[in-house]
Scaffold this motif. Structure first.
Motif, mmCIF file in Angstrom:
data_model
loop_
_atom_site.group_PDB
_atom_site.id
_atom_site.type_symbol
_atom_site.label_atom_id
_atom_site.label_comp_id
_atom_site.label_asym_id
_atom_site.label_seq_id
_atom_site.Cartn_x
_atom_site.Cartn_y
_atom_site.Cartn_z
ATOM 1 N N ILE A 182 0.842 -1.193 0.000
ATOM 2 C CA ILE A 182 0.000 0.000 0.000
ATOM 3 C C ILE A 182 0.877 1.242 0.000
ATOM 4 C CG2 ILE A 182 -1.935 1.163 1.117
ATOM 5 C CD1 ILE A 182 -2.489 -1.798 0.429
ATOM 6 N N LEU A 183 0.507 2.234 -0.813
ATOM 7 C CA LEU A 183 1.178 3.526 -0.815
ATOM 8 C C LEU A 183 0.195 4.595 -0.353
ATOM 9 C CD1 LEU A 183 3.534 5.451 -1.484
ATOM 10 C CD2 LEU A 183 2.663 5.549 -3.832
ATOM 11 N N ASP A 184 0.551 5.295 0.718
ATOM 12 C CA ASP A 184 -0.249 6.391 1.258
ATOM 13 C C ASP A 184 0.464 7.694 0.923
ATOM 14 O OD1 ASP A 184 -2.009 7.957 2.699
ATOM 15 O OD2 ASP A 184 -1.263 7.338 4.678
ATOM 16 N N ILE A 185 0.063 8.302 -0.204
ATOM 17 C CA ILE A 185 0.705 9.540 -0.676
ATOM 18 C C ILE A 185 0.153 10.729 0.100
ATOM 19 C CG2 ILE A 185 1.129 11.025 -2.680
ATOM 20 C CD1 ILE A 185 0.596 8.625 -4.456
ATOM 21 N N ALA A 186 1.035 11.711 0.363
ATOM 22 C CA ALA A 186 0.644 12.867 1.185
ATOM 23 C C ALA A 186 0.078 12.350 2.496
ATOM 24 C CB ALA A 186 -0.353 13.759 0.450
ATOM 25 N N GLY A 187 0.727 11.302 3.020
ATOM 26 C CA GLY A 187 0.208 10.590 4.182
ATOM 27 C C GLY A 187 0.263 11.375 5.472
ATOM 28 N N GLY A 188 0.985 12.482 5.473
ATOM 29 C CA GLY A 188 0.970 13.379 6.621
ATOM 30 C C GLY A 188 1.286 12.693 7.923
ATOM 31 N N THR A 189 0.370 12.798 8.877
ATOM 32 C CA THR A 189 0.610 12.271 10.214
ATOM 33 C C THR A 189 0.184 10.815 10.362
ATOM 34 O OG1 THR A 189 -1.492 13.210 10.982
ATOM 35 C CG2 THR A 189 0.487 14.537 11.288
ATOM 36 N N GLY A 190 -0.152 10.156 9.253
ATOM 37 C CA GLY A 190 -0.232 8.705 9.249
ATOM 38 C C GLY A 190 -1.537 8.053 9.662
ATOM 39 N N ASP A 191 -2.662 8.774 9.595
ATOM 40 C CA ASP A 191 -3.944 8.173 9.990
ATOM 41 C C ASP A 191 -4.278 6.943 9.156
ATOM 42 O OD1 ASP A 191 -4.256 10.068 11.928
ATOM 43 O OD2 ASP A 191 -5.777 11.243 10.874
ATOM 44 N N ILE A 213 -3.266 2.505 -3.788
ATOM 45 C CA ILE A 213 -2.660 3.815 -3.578
ATOM 46 C C ILE A 213 -3.752 4.739 -3.054
ATOM 47 C CG2 ILE A 213 -1.537 5.814 -4.640
ATOM 48 C CD1 ILE A 213 -0.375 3.944 -6.746
ATOM 49 N N THR A 214 -3.447 5.458 -1.978
ATOM 50 C CA THR A 214 -4.382 6.452 -1.465
ATOM 51 C C THR A 214 -3.698 7.812 -1.422
ATOM 52 O OG1 THR A 214 -3.731 6.008 0.838
ATOM 53 C CG2 THR A 214 -5.613 4.778 -0.030
ATOM 54 N N ILE A 215 -4.480 8.847 -1.622
ATOM 55 C CA ILE A 215 -4.008 10.213 -1.389
ATOM 56 C C ILE A 215 -5.174 10.967 -0.774
ATOM 57 C CG2 ILE A 215 -4.448 10.798 -3.836
ATOM 58 C CD1 ILE A 215 -2.190 12.957 -3.487
ATOM 59 N N ALA A 216 -5.032 11.327 0.487
ATOM 60 C CA ALA A 216 -6.109 11.964 1.240
ATOM 61 C C ALA A 216 -5.759 13.418 1.540
ATOM 62 C CB ALA A 216 -6.367 11.206 2.537
ATOM 63 N N PHE A 217 -6.551 14.325 1.004
ATOM 64 C CA PHE A 217 -6.392 15.761 1.238
ATOM 65 C C PHE A 217 -5.001 16.246 0.838
ATOM 66 C CE2 PHE A 217 -9.396 14.118 4.493
ATOM 67 C CZ PHE A 217 -10.547 14.629 3.910
ATOM 68 N N GLY A 218 -4.495 15.699 -0.255
ATOM 69 C CA GLY A 218 -3.178 16.096 -0.733
ATOM 70 C C GLY A 218 -3.142 16.501 -2.187
ATOM 71 N N LEU A 219 -4.063 15.986 -2.988
ATOM 72 C CA LEU A 219 -3.984 16.231 -4.430
ATOM 73 C C LEU A 219 -4.150 17.709 -4.768
ATOM 74 C CD1 LEU A 219 -3.634 14.917 -7.200
ATOM 75 C CD2 LEU A 219 -6.129 14.665 -7.323
ATOM 76 N N ARG A 220 -4.952 18.428 -3.992
ATOM 77 C CA ARG A 220 -5.183 19.846 -4.316
ATOM 78 C C ARG A 220 -3.910 20.678 -4.173
ATOM 79 N NH1 ARG A 220 -6.827 19.301 0.858
ATOM 80 N NH2 ARG A 220 -6.085 20.888 2.324
ATOM 81 N N ASN A 221 -2.925 20.167 -3.418
ATOM 82 C CA ASN A 221 -1.672 20.907 -3.232
ATOM 83 C C ASN A 221 -0.620 20.585 -4.286
ATOM 84 O OD1 ASN A 221 -2.459 22.176 -0.685
ATOM 85 N ND2 ASN A 221 -2.320 20.112 0.190
ATOM 86 N N VAL A 222 -0.914 19.623 -5.154
ATOM 87 C CA VAL A 222 0.032 19.217 -6.195
ATOM 88 C C VAL A 222 -0.032 20.204 -7.359
ATOM 89 C CG1 VAL A 222 0.615 17.399 -7.845
ATOM 90 C CG2 VAL A 222 -0.140 16.790 -5.533
ATOM 91 N N THR A 223 1.121 20.609 -7.843
ATOM 92 C CA THR A 223 1.163 21.592 -8.931
ATOM 93 C C THR A 223 0.612 21.004 -10.219
ATOM 94 O OG1 THR A 223 3.123 22.598 -7.922
ATOM 95 C CG2 THR A 223 2.655 23.158 -10.224
#
Length: 268
Positions: A84-93, A154-164
């Motif tokens: 599993i890949l947790d992209i923009a995983g931040g604090t790991g929830d 692959i998950t990306i939670a609350f991170g895609l909007r910050n990608v250029t």
């Protein structure tokens, strides 16, 4: 919302793929910036808020973010032994839950472009006793440093909007996803009810920066958060972007009236 903010938000229709009509510029909230500068500006935001990130998430969403993430985990349908890949995983929830689901023979990679967030996430998980099957990688979503056809989910939670370059990131995710794998994108989206939109605007542009100032001593970063949400692609636009990147059976589920949406796509 002020007239200036309304005008800026209206630009989202033409800019919501992640960049505007000029090839070398993009948006940072409502501000137009050089693409080369956005990554550093986003980094400043998350370096600033990393220490209060979890507290602010609970305050901003009144704890509902936990339910959004729980639903994402359920839809991921992770099995023992998977990668599993947790992209923009931040604090790991999400990483914490996935670590338990994949077991000793599985692997979870918590990836984040921001070193401060990655350090907070690592400390949090290690302190919780989550070790062994979790790795930490500082990575840019637009050029993920992993082999082709490697991850089951692959998950990306609350991170895609910050990608250029969102389209580039989606293509990178598709490349490293195994055939039969799933991508899940959990992100703020467009409320489906006009009345809800008005309340949401008032909350986002008044209360949210105030809470940021009060709790994190940083109103400006949370002003950016509100603006970045408005500039993010709406549900159907993001669905089309995922399809254009190669994903099949792309669909989304609105959560909390469309304030948040979970997009899911498969790779065949």
């Amino acid at each position: 919302m002020t007239e200036q903010k309304k005008s800026s938000a209206d630009q989202a229709t033409s800019e919501n793929s992640g960049s505007n009509t000029h090839d070398n510029t993009t948006h940072f909230g409502y501000e137009t910036v050089a693409k080369a500068d956005k990554q550093a500006k986003v980094a400043e935001v998350f370096h600033s808020v990393a220490g209060k990130y979890d507290v602010m998430n609970d305050l901003m969403s009144f704890g509902v973010h936990r339910l959004w993430k729980r639903y994402t985990i359920e839809r991921a349908a992770v099995r023992p032994g998977q990668k599993i890949l947790d992209i923009a995983g931040g604090t790991g929830d999400l990483t914490a839950k996935f670590s338990k689901l994949v077991g000793e023979k599985g692997q979870v990679v918590l990836a984040d472009i921001n070193d401060s967030m990655l350090k907070v996430g690592r400390s949090k998980l290690v302190d919780s006793g989550i070790v062994g099957n979790v790795e930490y990688v500082q990575a840019n979503a637009e050029s993920l440093p992993f082999p082709d056809n490697y991850f089951d989910r692959i998950t990306i939670a609350f991170g895609l909007r910050n990608v250029t370059e969102k389209a580039k990131a989606l293509t990178s995710m598709y490349r490293i996803l195994k055939p039969g794998g799933k991508l899940l994108v959990l992100e703020f989206s467009k409320p489906v009810l006009p009345a809800l939109s008005k309340v949401y605007d008032a909350y986002s542009f008044s209360l949210l920066p105030f809470m940021g100032k009060l709790v994190a001593n940083d109103a400006q970063s949370y002003q950016y958060l509100a603006e970045s949400i408005r500039m993010h692609p709406d549900q159907d636009t993001l669905k089309s972007m995922m399809q254009d990147s190669g994903f099949d059976e792309v669909d989304y589920t609105n959560l909390t009236g469309g304030v948040v949406a979970l997009h899911l796509g498969k790779k065949y």
